[in-house]
Design a protein around this motif. Sequence first.
Motif, PDB file in Angstrom:
ATOM      1  N   PRO A 131       0.360 -18.350 -36.592  1.00  0.00           N
ATOM      2  CA  PRO A 131      -0.404 -17.399 -34.785  1.00  0.00           C
ATOM      3  C   PRO A 131      -1.717 -17.540 -35.708  1.00  0.00           C
ATOM      4  O   PRO A 131      -2.563 -18.052 -34.755  1.00  0.00           O
ATOM      5  N   PRO A 132      -1.905 -16.552 -36.196  1.00  0.00           N
ATOM      6  CA  PRO A 132      -3.640 -17.409 -36.225  1.00  0.00           C
ATOM      7  C   PRO A 132      -4.163 -18.438 -36.629  1.00  0.00           C
ATOM      8  O   PRO A 132      -5.680 -18.756 -35.943  1.00  0.00           O
ATOM      9  N   LEU A 133      -3.461 -19.187 -36.822  1.00  0.00           N
ATOM     10  CA  LEU A 133      -4.075 -20.845 -37.105  1.00  0.00           C
ATOM     11  C   LEU A 133      -3.680 -21.386 -35.345  1.00  0.00           C
ATOM     12  O   LEU A 133      -4.931 -21.984 -35.526  1.00  0.00           O
ATOM     13  N   ALA A 134      -3.136 -20.673 -34.578  1.00  0.00           N
ATOM     14  CA  ALA A 134      -3.196 -21.210 -33.838  1.00  0.00           C
ATOM     15  C   ALA A 134      -3.646 -20.716 -32.518  1.00  0.00           C
ATOM     16  O   ALA A 134      -4.360 -21.346 -31.576  1.00  0.00           O
ATOM     17  N   ARG A 135      -3.767 -19.359 -32.803  1.00  0.00           N
ATOM     18  CA  ARG A 135      -5.408 -18.618 -32.110  1.00  0.00           C
ATOM     19  C   ARG A 135      -6.800 -19.232 -32.555  1.00  0.00           C
ATOM     20  O   ARG A 135      -7.904 -19.060 -31.647  1.00  0.00           O
ATOM     21  N   ILE A 150      -7.922 -29.983 -39.984  1.00  0.00           N
ATOM     22  CA  ILE A 150      -8.788 -31.142 -39.090  1.00  0.00           C
ATOM     23  C   ILE A 150      -9.308 -29.279 -37.603  1.00  0.00           C
ATOM     24  O   ILE A 150     -10.678 -29.742 -37.464  1.00  0.00           O
ATOM     25  N   VAL A 151      -9.363 -28.535 -37.850  1.00  0.00           N
ATOM     26  CA  VAL A 151      -9.066 -27.826 -37.345  1.00  0.00           C
ATOM     27  C   VAL A 151     -10.907 -26.793 -38.188  1.00  0.00           C
ATOM     28  O   VAL A 151     -12.274 -26.612 -37.836  1.00  0.00           O
ATOM     29  N   VAL A 152     -11.179 -27.104 -39.795  1.00  0.00           N
ATOM     30  CA  VAL A 152     -12.007 -27.146 -39.764  1.00  0.00           C
ATOM     31  C   VAL A 152     -13.812 -27.823 -40.051  1.00  0.00           C
ATOM     32  O   VAL A 152     -14.754 -27.609 -40.069  1.00  0.00           O
ATOM     33  N   GLU A 153     -12.923 -29.459 -39.626  1.00  0.00           N
ATOM     34  CA  GLU A 153     -13.900 -30.218 -39.500  1.00  0.00           C
ATOM     35  C   GLU A 153     -14.593 -29.680 -37.691  1.00  0.00           C
ATOM     36  O   GLU A 153     -15.815 -30.676 -37.459  1.00  0.00           O
TER      37      GLU A 153
END
Length: 1790
Positions: free
Chosen positions: A1325-1329, A1281-1284
């Motif tokens: 954490p990296p994904l959350a940021r 979803i973040v990529v989209e």
Amino acid sequence: MNDLNLRVAALKLCAHPKRFAELRDSLVPLPNSWNAAPHGFVRQFAEARSSAEQVLVVKDIFYRDHDMEQDQEQEQEQHDVRHFLADLLLASPLKHAVRNQLTKLFSDNGLAKQDGTQRLHRHSKDLLLEALQQSLGSMATNLEGMASHDRTNDTIASANACLQNFPFGREALGRQVLLFAPLLPTALERYWTDISDPSLELSPTRRNELYLYVQNALRFLVSLLSEWSDRLHQGGGQQLLSSADVVARQVARHVDTPWDVRSIAGLLIGHLARFSGAFVEYLAECSRPRTGEQDLPVQTAALLVLRRSDYADHAPQALAILRMILTVGQREGSVSNLLVFLSKHLFIYSKSLAELRSFLPANHVLVYQQILAELQLFALQNISSATDSVRHMSSALLRQVLQHAQASGQEELFHVVYGQFEARSAALSASCLAMEQLVAVAGVSQCIQHCPSLFGVIFPRFLGCEDSVDALFKVMMVSAHKTQPLAEWQDLWFGQLLAATQVADKRRSVIEQLLTQAVQLEPQTLAHLLLLRGDARLPLSSKLAAILSVRQLSERRRHELLHDLRPELEQALLGLDDHARLLALRFVVETSRPSDPLTSAEVEAIGLYLRHNANNPSAHLRQLSYALLQKALRRIHLGLAAHQKRPTVEGQQMVSLLQRLSGQLWRNLFPTANYGRRWLSLHLLHACVDLSRKVQLDGELLLLLPPPKALTNLEHCLGDSYEQNKVLAAQLLESLQTRCRFQPHEMMELLLSLRPPDSATGAFQLQVYCRAKEVEYPLPNGDAMAATDYESRTHTALQWCLEQLRAGLALAQRDLAEAAKLNPMYGLLFASRHLMQQLNLPELAARREPAWRRYVEELVTICLAVSRVVLPVVSSASPEGHLPAATSDQETDQPVANVLSRRLGSEALQQVRTTPQMVLLCAWRSIKEVCLILGELVQRAPLEAEEEQQQHQKEEGHYLLSNVQLDEIGEHFLQLLAETKHRGAFEQAYVGFTMLCRRFWHSDAVRLNQLPGQWVGEAMAMVSGQEAMVMHRLCSTRRSAGMPFMLQALICTELKLGTHATLHRCMLQLLQVCEERRSKGPAGITARSHALNILRALFRCSELAELVTEFMARGIQCALDGLLLAEEWAERNCATLLLAALIVRVFGVERARLESGELHVRNRMTGRIFFTRYPQLFDYFHAALQRESEQMDDSMEGSMEGSKEGGKRRQAVQLEAMLLMLSRLYPSSLEGAESTLNLSEFVPFLIKICRSHDLMTRERAALVVANFVSQEQALAEIRRIVVELKALQLRFEKQKESLILDANLLHGQLLLLLHLHRLVRWSCPPLARMQLHTLAALAAPILQRDVCSFSALVDVMVALMEDAVDPGVVNLQLLDQIAAVYRLDHMVVYARCQQQGISMRFYQIFGLHLHRLHGICPGMVQHMVEDLAEPFWALDELKVELWLYILLQRWLDAAEKQPLVSTLDVEHFQFSADIRRYYATLSLEERQEIGQQLYESRAIRSTVLKMMDSKRHWSLQLTARLVALQPLLKEPGLQLDELVQRCSSARHSSHQEPGLVLGLKRLIGERGRLERQHWLPLLNYALRLVEPVQPVYLRHQAAQLCQLLVRSGLKDQIGLCTDNVDVELVGRFARLVLLLLLDEAEWVRHWAAQLVCSTEFRSEFGGQPEVKSRGDILPSAVTLEFLKTVVGSVEQQAGQPVFLLRLFQLIAEPFLATEVRDDSEQLQLQEDGDVEVFDKQEINLYCEPLLVLCELAAAFRAQFGDSEELMATINALALPSDLVSIQEHLMCAS
């Protein structure tokens, strides 16, 4: 959890467990080859009608000596018998009774039971083996063609069953192994080909079945290789089985295959490798380094197939394989099903390591030790897993490893556990579990020696607080008892428990359980030790719990304990702890021998308990008390029985003790006693009377007779609101009353009353009157009525009621409205039914008295007539508003006058206007009584049809109901259930109809027995629309009204016959109506609506229980299809109600949700269990979700092409309901282990559905996705979803305004992010940021296009920021990007939110968290004070709620210094979850600093004052919070005079009360002392707060206010113990405390009791009065002492009668008002002329006014008995003298 190798046989055959159980109970069909056989034994078996009968037939065939003329024919017959039974055995389902019986017959035991003297041709083992061998051969031969998969699996499963506890079958199978060996690889290839072929498009359940077929074939192959590998070698099986190896490798490495199937495939690979001679190469291949988990089943199987002899050469390879397995397990440790697989197989592998060291060469011993170390490491890592099966298997694995280590002398493994425990390197629960396993292997002494922290830190700190520590302590204590000396064990373990009881935060119940366990190990020693050493250190409840666990105390020793513990027992019996009170009572009444006599001391203790606990409103406590008191009566009973055989002094004393006990119980029945006291006393009195009858005390029985006043009280109990108390009171009056004093005209007034409670009272009075030995007042016209020999007085009373019924019926036929007011008939009908219940109808019929027969006929006739009169009311379209008009006023004048003369002497009834409520009450209550009368008559009375069946003649028999009457009654019930629309009426008709159906189903009369079946057929015809002519009779609204009840009665009453034919017939037909949807138009809609409503009733019926389970899946499909295909909303509503009922049936009754809003775990279910029970629903849900997701794709394509209609479709109600049901499922830890019906199959479809046009559908689909995915899957989905979203950001930057945004898709993605984040939090954490960065960049363009998506985006960011509590997780650069979202134009945000009707609350909550992340408290406070106060936000609710919550928490933290608020205040205001979550994210320092700055903020003070002074009308909630906020500020601006004046006025709303009380508490607490003019208004205000109608919270606030008044110079202000006493203040204060002590809420009473017992309270009343110094005493035990203290404090006023009368009046006023209200017998008219027809429930169910007045009178008598005026006033109250004298005695004794 048991060994996971054990699987239910039903699952192996892919059958539902319940259907599998039905299969085992169903008939076994004949084998195909015997269908046309002419043998007699075959026909005999085919004619059996049940499985039990088939079992008997099989035994008879096996053992029977067939009569044949020639031996050759007999031998052939026996040959056929053996082959028939062998074929039948293999054709029978697994676990079937017939198969089990045949397995027993085909055994050595079965052969041994043959009778050799009567049999010429006996069965022998060889002959039986030959038959089995031939049958197995036939089975194998029949599979050589292209048989179906199902048939092949049945054959394989049946043949494989021969290997399980069937020696003959195993031997016969061994002879035919070469026939089955080539069939299995072929079957495997066919199964796997279909599974792997994508063109077949198998349904999920069919694919799952094929996987299980593969598992069965693999398991059979493994069994054959294990048992007969040599025979297979000789038969060339190596070439035949080569193809199986190929399939097995594909299965084992296929990641979508269930783990159980893969593990069996891995085992087959290993066995084939050994079988083919390639075992060395196989091990070499398995030991090569692998990276994925696809080879895990093959590797684990390689360990399992290793033999002990193999380790001499292959031990290093085994270690290498094990390390690779553990590496995969460590890397994939979050996958629960993989851990389940590993833990199970490693535990099995550990068992094979026993005694392995003796087979190893010296150079491989180190390898063995490393293997054990690796296994131990895995066990320690997973011993505290959240998955139960992993935790249990890891514990067992660790114990197994430690046992091997102990046997091999590998002590370092023990030191690993010791070191982990001491270093605290693992969680405490894991360390304790590991230590438990070590204790079981090494013993306790070694653990204590190597782990000094056990008794140094762990047990002293965590015992009683942590479950794992408690379990470890128990294991070690029990183990140490076997090895340690008693003195050492006692000092070490028992001393530790005694020390734990002194710590306040320990859980008392846990410590008591451990004490009980210790005492049970050493009963005599420790029981005495508890009494000697524990008196000052141990609570009495702990002592009693331990002592009561053993029954080895002698009677003498028990009496000594009772004497020594008497003060403590009395304290426990009067304590606030319910558990301690029950333990004390149990200690008093329970003995090791039930025949031990009851002593005087024990009776005193029981009396003390009854005096202060009988009125407890807790039903649970009341039942437990009654059970214990019954034990005391049992001891009295046995003692009196022994006394009757051999008179003794103790027996005579027992009589006096029983008299004392019964006397106290009689006194408990005073008029205003609460329900608990009446219930307990009546039950115990009833037991006492039964006891006296059983022992036949003769003269002593007179001692149990009640005093005259008690009989009056017992008669008063007949007016109790609870029928059970009426029944007990009536039974006691019948037993003890010698002469009835009831007057007939008063009873008739009650029976004709409008109020149903009055009519019930009149009926019970009439029962007592009819059963009495003598009566004072005869019935009117009793002599004129026909006399009968049997129950003549009852017959006279029934005729009297019948006469009044005729008058009422005549009036009703002319004017039902007037009859409903003057003679409502239901009271007379109830009395008639009640009296008929007391009669023995068969005995009555046997006497053949014409008067009784005639009465029954007249009663049935008038009942049917009454029903016809009132039926138009209950069958009208709106029964609640139906008011029929009078036919002729002139005609009704005279009857009305007659009725009025019989009704009441007052003129109040003439003022009552008839209302629809009265008419409806008369109608449905009359219908109720008519139905119950007719139903009970049919159920209990002899019937003409049954008499004809027995006598076979038409002469007059012993019956009361004729065939004609039965037909009329049946038609009457059918008409009522079909036409009635009032729920109360058709529910009672259902009760009566149930009685009728039950009698007919069980009747021997053929005519009656066939009627229910005929009614079922007619009802089903009406429902399905086949009888159009009668269709109009059914009610199409009100959930089909009585029609579901009609079928429910017909179905449920048949169950007692042991058959379910009607249920199956109705369910199948109803489901067919709903599924086929043949009829169109209104008729079809009505038919389906009725069918859905009836299905709903049947699924809800508790009597059907599990019988409807097999239909539930189809019912769910019908409900969901009804939501989708319904033509009108009427049908859709019915489908919705059915679905709701099915959800309750599947998931249980709705329980309270968790604080987070999630469903209770008891209302949820794992997908594995759900789809195991209802497997066909998986296909249904899969297809429906797939269809919906494809429609989403179509709509997306349409929207991309610019179509206006492609992206919009009507709301899918079916999808909503389906998602609602799926939201209650969650993945099992065994998901994917044994089935492919996994919830993850739905996730791709649900993700597409998240783009639905409907908001609720998107939200629920996102929630379901989060429920179904694992943490790894959630992280992967978040990344996608973040990529989209990142791609969308780039498109925004390129196309800007020209970009067309799919708002539904975007909003669905954001909802997915929100719910998935709550699953993963900040685990990555990296994904959350990255999420925060991407969302912050998208905020501005999304705001311009869709504010709804913008709010969802901000919600996701808030969720991420809420969990960012660790310092440094959000860097400054990212924080600046987040702040850009808050720097957007607030006016634009506000305007767009206003356009869409969205609250701005979400944006300001975001701002709160943003300022929190900056970590600058002044900035946070500035935002709370200034930003939230901007006028355009209109967020007054948010800012006031936030300020109030923070300030309440500040005052709560400072409660020790300034006890202004408590947790109850925080709970009362019901703060929203986002505020509570925000406060929870603040650090302790931030909370303190923010709270202090808000407390001192002048801006908040000015804002609050402006809002309060504003003329704007705030909401009630906001007003209440504003008023509560003001006193929490540093400078509240409150003046005591002004606040007292506000409290005294009635202008403020009740919502402001909490704030006013807070203000008073603060001002009073700061002043310390109050001025004289403030006392009276404050006391009046407190009295208003303590009124029973107020909420419990305000009553508790009144108690706190009372405590502050005590601290504010009570003695000086009131003038206690002086001549200048203010009677108004003393009286009101005493009334306030008394009302608090008698409050209905238990914790308010307890608070008041602790206040009265406190030192400061006692000191204010001068000296040290005799008030209990303990603070944990029951309020009822404090009340009398409190009154004595108050009255004693004004003893200087003894010579002032005016003062004393005023004081008595002030204290007694609320209780006198209750007495006046209770004594009023007139109907209470309201202002509009209406009449209350039901009793209003008392607001305070605990308070007993009469007892309080007696206590008050006793206190004034004791202190001021010389005041004539006061005594005259008290005597005028006519209080019960016995109660007053008892209270005086108690006061003197104290």
